[in-house]
Design an enzyme around this catalytic site. Structure first.
Site, PDB file in Angstrom:
ATOM      1  N   TYR A 216       0.814  -1.217   0.000  1.00 39.60           N
ATOM      2  CA  TYR A 216       0.000   0.000   0.000  1.00 39.60           C
ATOM      3  C   TYR A 216       0.846   1.265   0.000  1.00 39.60           C
ATOM      4  O   TYR A 216       0.366   2.325  -0.394  1.00 39.60           O
ATOM      5  CB  TYR A 216      -0.920   0.028   1.235  1.00 39.60           C
ATOM      6  CG  TYR A 216      -2.193  -0.758   1.060  1.00 39.60           C
ATOM      7  CD1 TYR A 216      -2.159  -2.108   0.728  1.00 39.60           C
ATOM      8  CD2 TYR A 216      -3.433  -0.157   1.224  1.00 39.60           C
ATOM      9  CE1 TYR A 216      -3.324  -2.833   0.573  1.00 39.60           C
ATOM     10  CE2 TYR A 216      -4.611  -0.870   1.077  1.00 39.60           C
ATOM     11  CZ  TYR A 216      -4.551  -2.206   0.756  1.00 39.60           C
ATOM     12  OH  TYR A 216      -5.704  -2.909   0.604  1.00 39.60           O
TER      13      TYR A 216
ATOM     14  N   LYS B  51       3.819 -15.316   1.282  1.00 41.10           N
ATOM     15  CA  LYS B  51       4.121 -16.057   0.056  1.00 41.10           C
ATOM     16  C   LYS B  51       5.636 -16.240  -0.009  1.00 41.10           C
ATOM     17  O   LYS B  51       6.304 -15.798  -0.954  1.00 41.10           O
ATOM     18  CB  LYS B  51       3.594 -15.310  -1.173  1.00 41.10           C
ATOM     19  CG  LYS B  51       2.108 -15.534  -1.457  1.00 41.10           C
ATOM     20  CD  LYS B  51       1.736 -16.956  -1.893  1.00 41.10           C
ATOM     21  CE  LYS B  51       2.110 -17.220  -3.325  1.00 41.10           C
ATOM     22  NZ  LYS B  51       1.758 -18.612  -3.719  1.00 41.10           N
TER      23      LYS B  51
ATOM     24  N   ASP C 231      -2.261 -18.196  -0.503  1.00 41.17           N
ATOM     25  CA  ASP C 231      -3.270 -18.834  -1.368  1.00 41.17           C
ATOM     26  C   ASP C 231      -3.928 -20.003  -0.645  1.00 41.17           C
ATOM     27  O   ASP C 231      -5.134 -20.200  -0.692  1.00 41.17           O
ATOM     28  CB  ASP C 231      -2.649 -19.270  -2.718  1.00 41.17           C
ATOM     29  CG  ASP C 231      -1.363 -20.072  -2.566  1.00 41.17           C
ATOM     30  OD1 ASP C 231      -0.785 -20.100  -1.461  1.00 41.17           O
ATOM     31  OD2 ASP C 231      -0.930 -20.685  -3.570  1.00 41.17           O
TER      32      ASP C 231
ATOM     33  N   ASP D  19      -5.963  -7.517   3.716  1.00 39.96           N
ATOM     34  CA  ASP D  19      -7.121  -6.874   3.084  1.00 39.96           C
ATOM     35  C   ASP D  19      -7.976  -7.924   2.380  1.00 39.96           C
ATOM     36  O   ASP D  19      -9.191  -8.000   2.564  1.00 39.96           O
ATOM     37  CB  ASP D  19      -6.626  -5.835   2.067  1.00 39.96           C
ATOM     38  CG  ASP D  19      -7.771  -5.161   1.329  1.00 39.96           C
ATOM     39  OD1 ASP D  19      -8.727  -4.724   2.000  1.00 39.96           O
ATOM     40  OD2 ASP D  19      -7.717  -5.070   0.090  1.00 39.96           O
TER      41      ASP D  19
ATOM     42  N   ASP E 242     -11.860  -9.661   3.739  1.00 42.90           N
ATOM     43  CA  ASP E 242     -13.115  -9.648   2.966  1.00 42.90           C
ATOM     44  C   ASP E 242     -13.647 -11.067   2.799  1.00 42.90           C
ATOM     45  O   ASP E 242     -14.841 -11.318   2.937  1.00 42.90           O
ATOM     46  CB  ASP E 242     -12.895  -9.049   1.558  1.00 42.90           C
ATOM     47  CG  ASP E 242     -13.247  -7.567   1.492  1.00 42.90           C
ATOM     48  OD1 ASP E 242     -12.972  -6.846   2.478  1.00 42.90           O
ATOM     49  OD2 ASP E 242     -13.794  -7.129   0.462  1.00 42.90           O
TER      50      ASP E 242
HETATM   51  C1  IPM Z   1     -10.253  -1.909   3.796  1.00 41.31           C
HETATM   52  C2  IPM Z   1     -10.556  -1.248   2.482  1.00 41.31           C
HETATM   53  C3  IPM Z   1      -9.466  -0.241   2.168  1.00 41.31           C
HETATM   54  C4  IPM Z   1      -8.150  -0.979   2.066  1.00 41.31           C
HETATM   55  C5  IPM Z   1      -9.717   0.599   0.907  1.00 41.31           C
HETATM   56  C6  IPM Z   1     -11.032   1.350   0.995  1.00 41.31           C
HETATM   57  C7  IPM Z   1      -8.590   1.544   0.643  1.00 41.31           C
HETATM   58  O1  IPM Z   1     -10.690  -2.209   1.486  1.00 41.31           O
HETATM   59  O2  IPM Z   1     -10.155  -1.201   4.812  1.00 41.31           O
HETATM   60  O3  IPM Z   1     -10.133  -3.134   3.830  1.00 41.31           O
HETATM   61  O4  IPM Z   1      -7.812  -1.542   1.009  1.00 41.31           O
HETATM   62  O5  IPM Z   1      -7.428  -1.025   3.068  1.00 41.31           O
HETATM   63 MG    MG Z   2     -10.632  -4.205   2.207  1.00 43.50          MG
END
Ligand code: IPM
Ligand code: MG
Length: 371
Positions: A144, A195, A228, A252, A256
């Protein structure tokens, strides 16, 4: 006299103001009924503020965030790509710049499969049952923020995009320490993700985590997993995870994915913490894991639970009010048990409610417990 703690609230864009509006009502309940006394300030931040003022936040706000006891944030962004805010401006003034400035490197994302939501997950109940894991994501380094970065045009007209995955041993050790310390308060087990089979920085990650483990945390169970494989194991057998330690990018992605164990991304709260300062205080930045969801913004449909539960994390981690945090989590659970659901977690037999009605229902539960 002890000073009142400061809580700065940044509703942001999209569904941010709606889920934060809901959370403000909950905060108000704790002020009225549980003596939660803080200096609460609501500040503008985000893309809309940028359109209005030319800046994502007013001058001086970053300093205020730095000295606040906690910051609660909703969501950032709208149909950004179409409305011409450059990637550079977003990077320098947006969410990532707050995370970096505040140095909240330790992002905690608890993933709990709540029994009433077993049918709301796309995964089968026997897979999700009893899952209680926490993703510890490094938040201020790696892909990032790594340099060099950018898109360049080569002499032959070809374009080349570059991002850099980079970690120092200090950065790896400080996030690994958070994971090990957390594991000791839980089921004493850390799964570190990398990885190392393809990335040198992944080899370093693995070495540093292992070294710290051997030196200071040998009592904690440590295993390593390729990212993975971790993605696959999260849907195959998520109960094997207690603390899942990952870098910024893998964390990240995996968080999700893990959210779907709970039924919806809308359920997931997060806390991001800095190192302790001289007084032992960690800066805390609290935000739901979901984004600004422009497709449903302004419709009173969004699930407020990610934001509400982020406030519960603030009660626990920044305000030292564990009892209140528990009270709020229990009220959420009781509400879900009555089958009251926003659309994202609805099942065929659910009562589908708005953001406001979901908040009403939680407050009703809180009132019941306070009587
Ligand atoms: C998260 C989000 C953020 C990230 C985005 C909105 C920049 O996906 O907090 O997980 O990638 O960190
Ligand atoms: Mg995210």
């Amino acid at each position: 006299m002890t000073q009142r703690p400061t809580l700065i609230v940044l509703p942001g864009d999209g569904i941010g103001p709606e889920v934060i509006g809901a959370t403000l009502r909950i905060i108000d309940w704790f002020a009225k009924h549980r003596g939660f006394d803080c200096d609460l300030r609501i500040e503008q931040f985000g893309i809309q503020t940028y359109y209005d003022t030319g800046l994502f936040m007013r001058q001086g706000l970053m300093e205020d965030l730095m000295s606040a006891d906690a910051v609660l944030f909703g969501a950032l962004g709208s149909d950004v790509e179409n409305r011409g805010v450059s990637a550079k401006v977003r990077r320098e003034q947006g969410l990532l710049s707050i995370r970096k400035h505040m140095q909240v490197f330790a992002n905690l994302r608890p993933v709990k499969a709540l029994a009433p939501l077993a049918g709301a997950s796309p995964l089968r109940p026997h897979i999700t049952k009893g899952v209680d894991l926490i993703v510890v994501r490094e938040l201020t380094g790696g892909m990032y923020f790594g340099e060099p970065r950018g898109v360049e045009t080569l002499p032959d007209g070809e374009r080349r995009g570059v991002n850099t995955h980079v970690y120092t041993s200090t950065e790896i050790r400080r996030i690994a320490r958070v994971a090990f310390e957390l594991a000791r308060q839980r089921r004493n087990s850390v799964m570190s993700v990398d990885k190392a089979n393809v990335m040198e920085a992944g080899v370093l990650w693995r070495e540093e985590v292992s070294r710290l483990h051997a030196r200071e945390f040998a009592d904690v169970r440590l295993e390593h997993m390729y990212a993975d494989n971790a993605a696959m194991q999260l849907v195959r057998n998520p109960r094997q995870f207690d603390v899942l330690l990952a870098d910024n990018l893998f964390g990240d992605i995996l968080s999700d994915e893990a959210a779907m164990i709970t039924g919806s991304l809308g359920m997931l709260p997060s806390a991001s913490l800095s190192e302790p300062d001289n007084g032992g205080r960690r800066r805390g930045f609290y935000e739901p894991v979901h984004g600004s969801a422009p497709d449903i913004a302004g419709q009173n449909k969004a699930n407020p639970l990610g934001a509400v539960l982020s406030f519960a994390m603030a009660l626990q981690l920044s305000f030292n009010r564990q009892g209140d945090a528990r009270l709020l989590e229990d009220a959420v659970l009781a509400t879900l048990s009555q089958n009251v659901r926003t659309a994202d977690i609805a099942e065929s037999h659910s009562r589908i409610v708005s953001t406001t009605q979901m908040t009403d229902a939680i407050i009703h539960e809180l009132d019941r417990t306070a009587r």
